[in-house]
Design a protein around this motif. Sequence first.
Motif, PDB file in Angstrom:
ATOM      1  N   ASN A  29      -9.272   5.472  -1.859  1.00 52.37           N
ATOM      2  CA  ASN A  29      -8.188   5.043  -0.717  1.00 52.37           C
ATOM      3  C   ASN A  29      -6.836   4.876  -1.134  1.00 52.37           C
ATOM      4  O   ASN A  29      -6.718   4.041  -2.073  1.00 52.37           O
ATOM      5  CB  ASN A  29      -8.655   3.737   0.002  1.00 52.37           C
ATOM      6  CG  ASN A  29      -7.975   3.219   0.937  1.00 52.37           C
ATOM      7  OD1 ASN A  29      -6.807   3.034   0.963  1.00 52.37           O
ATOM      8  ND2 ASN A  29      -8.723   3.265   2.155  1.00 52.37           N
ATOM      9  N   VAL A  30      -5.902   5.606  -0.557  1.00 52.46           N
ATOM     10  CA  VAL A  30      -4.357   5.477  -1.136  1.00 52.46           C
ATOM     11  C   VAL A  30      -3.765   4.144  -0.999  1.00 52.46           C
ATOM     12  O   VAL A  30      -3.046   3.716  -1.626  1.00 52.46           O
ATOM     13  CB  VAL A  30      -3.529   6.752  -0.681  1.00 52.46           C
ATOM     14  CG1 VAL A  30      -3.828   8.117  -1.048  1.00 52.46           C
ATOM     15  CG2 VAL A  30      -3.645   6.541   0.976  1.00 52.46           C
ATOM     16  N   ASN A  31      -4.213   3.419   0.055  1.00 58.77           N
ATOM     17  CA  ASN A  31      -3.430   2.138   0.384  1.00 58.77           C
ATOM     18  C   ASN A  31      -4.197   1.076  -0.633  1.00 58.77           C
ATOM     19  O   ASN A  31      -3.050   0.539  -1.099  1.00 58.77           O
ATOM     20  CB  ASN A  31      -3.918   1.874   1.793  1.00 58.77           C
ATOM     21  CG  ASN A  31      -3.300   2.660   2.940  1.00 58.77           C
ATOM     22  OD1 ASN A  31      -2.258   3.026   2.877  1.00 58.77           O
ATOM     23  ND2 ASN A  31      -3.981   3.008   3.838  1.00 58.77           N
ATOM     24  N   VAL A  32      -5.377   1.187  -0.971  1.00 62.48           N
ATOM     25  CA  VAL A  32      -5.765   0.188  -1.899  1.00 62.48           C
ATOM     26  C   VAL A  32      -4.974   0.575  -3.275  1.00 62.48           C
ATOM     27  O   VAL A  32      -4.573  -0.503  -4.137  1.00 62.48           O
ATOM     28  CB  VAL A  32      -7.514   0.596  -2.156  1.00 62.48           C
ATOM     29  CG1 VAL A  32      -7.867  -0.282  -3.180  1.00 62.48           C
ATOM     30  CG2 VAL A  32      -8.123   0.089  -0.862  1.00 62.48           C
ATOM     31  N   ALA A  47      -2.372   2.159  -3.906  1.00 64.61           N
ATOM     32  CA  ALA A  47      -0.920   1.568  -4.015  1.00 64.61           C
ATOM     33  C   ALA A  47      -0.716   0.160  -4.151  1.00 64.61           C
ATOM     34  O   ALA A  47       0.085  -0.254  -4.706  1.00 64.61           O
ATOM     35  CB  ALA A  47      -0.247   2.066  -2.573  1.00 64.61           C
ATOM     36  N   PHE A  48      -1.608  -0.743  -3.385  1.00 62.41           N
ATOM     37  CA  PHE A  48      -1.712  -2.137  -3.527  1.00 62.41           C
ATOM     38  C   PHE A  48      -1.884  -2.580  -4.933  1.00 62.41           C
ATOM     39  O   PHE A  48      -1.113  -3.383  -5.612  1.00 62.41           O
ATOM     40  CB  PHE A  48      -2.471  -2.855  -2.295  1.00 62.41           C
ATOM     41  CG  PHE A  48      -2.377  -4.275  -2.468  1.00 62.41           C
ATOM     42  CD1 PHE A  48      -1.489  -4.938  -2.261  1.00 62.41           C
ATOM     43  CD2 PHE A  48      -3.624  -4.839  -3.246  1.00 62.41           C
ATOM     44  CE1 PHE A  48      -1.469  -6.403  -2.514  1.00 62.41           C
ATOM     45  CE2 PHE A  48      -3.790  -6.302  -3.117  1.00 62.41           C
ATOM     46  CZ  PHE A  48      -2.494  -7.045  -2.814  1.00 62.41           C
TER      47      PHE A  48
END
Length: 67
Positions: A45-48, A50-51
């Motif tokens: 997951n790109v959002n995970v 990135a975080f």
Amino acid sequence: MGVAILPDFLVREEIQSGALMVASPHRMRCEDAYFVVYPKRFDENVNVQAFVGWLRDEAGVYNDGVP
């Protein structure tokens, strides 16, 4: 009102804006670790990612650049 012991990166903006103030000029190093836990299905997951990357960057700054 109250006092908290927090890493700078968590409250940097609030201190700069004046919303919070530093209660003591003394610094404290912590030998403990932080852990990021998420379900395996979010590995890509790109959002995970990135975080997690942001957390690593911020922690590196806080720990004098030591990864």
